[in-house]
Design an enzyme around this catalytic site. Sequence first.
Site, mmCIF file in Angstrom:
data_model
loop_
_atom_site.group_PDB
_atom_site.id
_atom_site.type_symbol
_atom_site.label_atom_id
_atom_site.label_comp_id
_atom_site.label_asym_id
_atom_site.label_seq_id
_atom_site.Cartn_x
_atom_site.Cartn_y
_atom_site.Cartn_z
ATOM 1 N N LYS A 17 0.832 -1.207 0.000
ATOM 2 C CA LYS A 17 0.000 0.000 0.000
ATOM 3 C C LYS A 17 0.868 1.259 0.000
ATOM 4 O O LYS A 17 0.627 2.215 -0.750
ATOM 5 C CB LYS A 17 -0.920 -0.010 1.219
ATOM 6 C CG LYS A 17 -2.003 1.055 1.185
ATOM 7 C CD LYS A 17 -2.867 0.983 2.429
ATOM 8 C CE LYS A 17 -3.902 -0.122 2.357
ATOM 9 N NZ LYS A 17 -3.559 -1.347 3.039
ATOM 10 N N GLY B 101 -8.032 -6.021 2.846
ATOM 11 C CA GLY B 101 -8.851 -6.107 4.044
ATOM 12 C C GLY B 101 -8.324 -7.026 5.111
ATOM 13 O O GLY B 101 -8.989 -7.266 6.111
ATOM 14 N N GLN C 110 -1.906 9.037 6.646
ATOM 15 C CA GLN C 110 -2.355 9.867 5.523
ATOM 16 C C GLN C 110 -3.393 10.883 5.991
ATOM 17 O O GLN C 110 -4.325 10.532 6.731
ATOM 18 C CB GLN C 110 -2.967 8.970 4.430
ATOM 19 C CG GLN C 110 -3.318 9.689 3.141
ATOM 20 C CD GLN C 110 -3.767 8.696 2.068
ATOM 21 O OE1 GLN C 110 -4.418 7.697 2.373
ATOM 22 N NE2 GLN C 110 -3.431 8.984 0.815
ATOM 23 N N GLN D 138 -5.925 5.140 -2.289
ATOM 24 C CA GLN D 138 -5.034 4.001 -2.496
ATOM 25 C C GLN D 138 -5.425 3.288 -3.774
ATOM 26 O O GLN D 138 -6.520 3.474 -4.299
ATOM 27 C CB GLN D 138 -5.055 3.031 -1.311
ATOM 28 C CG GLN D 138 -6.394 2.373 -1.027
ATOM 29 C CD GLN D 138 -6.276 1.311 0.049
ATOM 30 O OE1 GLN D 138 -5.729 0.250 -0.176
ATOM 31 N NE2 GLN D 138 -6.782 1.608 1.244
ATOM 32 N N ARG E 156 -4.783 -0.717 -5.638
ATOM 33 C CA ARG E 156 -4.195 -2.057 -5.557
ATOM 34 C C ARG E 156 -4.587 -2.836 -6.808
ATOM 35 O O ARG E 156 -5.623 -2.559 -7.424
ATOM 36 C CB ARG E 156 -4.684 -2.796 -4.303
ATOM 37 C CG ARG E 156 -6.165 -3.054 -4.275
ATOM 38 C CD ARG E 156 -6.543 -3.990 -3.128
ATOM 39 N NE ARG E 156 -6.383 -3.352 -1.850
ATOM 40 C CZ ARG E 156 -7.368 -2.704 -1.199
ATOM 41 N NH1 ARG E 156 -8.567 -2.578 -1.764
ATOM 42 N NH2 ARG E 156 -7.147 -2.173 -0.029
ATOM 43 N N HIS F 50 -14.203 -38.379 -19.418
ATOM 44 C CA HIS F 50 -13.939 -39.585 -18.620
ATOM 45 C C HIS F 50 -15.065 -39.943 -17.664
ATOM 46 O O HIS F 50 -15.551 -41.074 -17.647
ATOM 47 C CB HIS F 50 -12.646 -39.416 -17.827
ATOM 48 C CG HIS F 50 -12.582 -40.323 -16.647
ATOM 49 N ND1 HIS F 50 -12.308 -41.657 -16.766
ATOM 50 C CD2 HIS F 50 -12.839 -40.099 -15.342
ATOM 51 C CE1 HIS F 50 -12.373 -42.210 -15.574
ATOM 52 N NE2 HIS F 50 -12.681 -41.302 -14.692
#
Length: 867
Positions: free
Chosen positions: A25, A134, A185, A311, A313, A826
């Site tokens: 992060k 999370g 932040q 952020q 990700r 199969h």
Amino acid sequence: MISSNNYTRSFQDIDKSMITLVGGKGANLGELSRLDGIHVPPGFCITTAAFKRIIEDNTLIRQLLETLSTLNTNDKKNIPAISAQIRAAIISATIPQEIITAIASQLHAFADNTAFAVRSSATAEDLPSASFAGQQDTYLNIIGQTSLLQYISKCWASLYTDRAIIYRIQNKFDHQKVSIAVVIQQMIPADVAGILFTADPITSNRKILSIDAGFGLGEALVSGIVTADNFRVSNGAIISKQIATKKLAIHADSSGGTTTADIPSDQQQQASLSDDAVLQLEKLGRIIEAHFGQPQDIEWCLANGKFYILQSRPITTLFPIPVVNDQQNHVYVSVGHNQMMTDAMKPLGLSFFLMTTGRPMYIAAGRLFVDLAADLASPARRNVIINTLGKFDPLIKDALFTILEKPGFIKAIDGEVSSGNTPAVDYQQLHDYGPEVVEKLITNSQQSIQELRENISGYSGLELFDFILQDVKVMREDMMDQESLGVILTGMNASTWINDNIYEWLGEKNVSDTLAQSAPNNITSAMGLALLDVADSIRPYPAVIHYLQQARGENFLDELPAIEGGEVVKEAISNFLQRYGMRGVGEIDITKPRWNEKPSTLIPLILSNIKHFAAGESARKYDQGTKEAFNKEQEILEKLRQLPDAEEKVTATKRMATLVRDLVGYREYPKYAIVNRYFIYKEALLKEAAQLLHHGVIQDITDIYFLSFEELREVVRAQYVDASLIAQRRQDFHHYELLSPPRVMTSDGEIITGKYKRENLPENALIGLPVSAGMVEGRARVILNLEEANPEEGDILITTFTDPSWTPVFVGIKGLITEVGGLMTHGAVIAREYGLPAIVGVENATKLIKDGQRIRLHGTEGYIEFL
């Protein structure tokens, strides 16, 4: 001692290379902070050096971490206890003054009453291959240094929550190698906040961007207390908009923390974002996606008309798109669904399968795909390909029809309009092959395999690789032998003829399923019966049975002669392995373990046979199947004699029934032959690997599995390998194992899910493809791993897919349900041989059916009822 400057870093001093210092992060925020046009709230990171200082200074924490490293996901009592002790120790630990001083230095850039978000940033978090989203904690609107220090300790402790520990175990991350940084932040008093996915999270389409938005802080959406507005955008246009009723919002409290407030009723159904704002957000999302080079999951907020990125990700749950360097539309169809092996394959396995087939294929996440775009664009080839695939998997067929209906995606050659019409089976392609043809094909194959076994022993080094390449060509020629293909197609078409015509004339469905029971020359069903015979050889010796109940290692055969009856048993098992030991789960991947390499896999199956069956069960089952097939044929012929044109119908049906009995068993043999050759190749290559290991070229014998055939040849030539390449491929493979491959996907990344079309079914019924007739009730046994398979007599087996290695399980069950499969794969073939009602292609069956539930399986109609 570490310098205090190493304990903190401002966002401006961070880039993507610093994951080990500031976590995923933190590294991403550093990258975002320097992007033109992207606004990131200012802040800094407390580095992993600070966390390591806390751990190193605390003997209790280190001891607890050593205990934690010994646990697995089944330790449901120990994990919560150990994790709680670790968290308590971290929270109570005194933060060294050097770390406090470094934090205070960073805070000097902010006003005293500045509110911050305090977020964890683990080194195994927000990575390209593992999101861990999370798993650690976030705390909002924290004011003052004293409070910040408290929540920093809580963030450190959150590395050891139960869910984070279990997630790391599942993803094979070492607890003692994972560290954590903390992001500090500045809080933004958001008017609107939400999440932006640069690829559609529902369909995986990379050209569609999805935005969730709500009033206030994004915590309202993350915590699930409100339903978000959703906007879907593609190429600068909003293609859908869902405005939710938003009753609550979370805001920052002036004294710290957050508060939840009611939204005035006249604003609850207002759109949280204007159309212009949505399109502005789309542009920001595409800038960020382009920078990181893959689809992103982005948290954002809007304050005073300005967007802030909190952020970003990677979206790690998306299935990768095969890499093709053009701008054309492609349609990728899974090879694994046809081969009944949807697991990820290692590079050596992939390269062998590609050499075997010879057809151009594409690799994504360790799976193989074929591109059918050109086939679908040609009206002639389109009909053939859809009709052929539809026989094996109707869900693929339906998905291809869906793609043909997408405007402009597939452009027909010569401007023709795409058509979904498929031809009926060409019943002229039915050759009167007799059993002598099948016996000849099998004999020729056995001779070829024996010659390979004798000849390959004379080769080593580069000559071995050249020899294998030449032999693979022989194998491909055998696969394309027209007589062999003719036998298989004739057996399939004869089965279809019977099913179609007997249903039309008599109203009976799937009659050929019964006619195929105990069909001769089926190498795979014979294998299941042979393991019953092995059980018979063990049954008279209680001491051997007791020994096998305790046996765990792969050398258990060597210890058998010391036990009464052990010599007899060892010979019986050895004879079984000599004929079938090259088989194993996922056997199309040459790197997967075979029974010869891991014979202990057979122990629970043998013990289950001893427990549930009496001596002689093998012969009884075969005789019973033969009798039922004979009686069904006589019953059908007698009914046909009562119809108009009886003589013609009876003669044709007799012919088709004979073809089914004589030929359908051979369907399983070509794969058996391929797997035989694969194991001979594998043994030879492992000898080469042993030499590489002896000379220190590789560190582990299995390193060769993470190289392609050509790469391995070069390693043998150069006596050198790039160890970092193998390490990276191992890590990639562990990630690929967690992904579920789609049946059909487009070059946009969109996963096209086909559907079965049925009517008048019971409520909540699960639908699949009926492949073996009959109706049965019983207890559902959800089994994902063959080594854990121990069904009781009368159970209905539910699993992802089956291959020949599962056949011994079939002798002890009452019915079969799989998520993957088709009419001639199969599981379907062997279910019909054994007279088991079976349904395949049931989406998410292993999740929707709970182990132990009572269910009713309708193998003729193709659905499952919950009782």
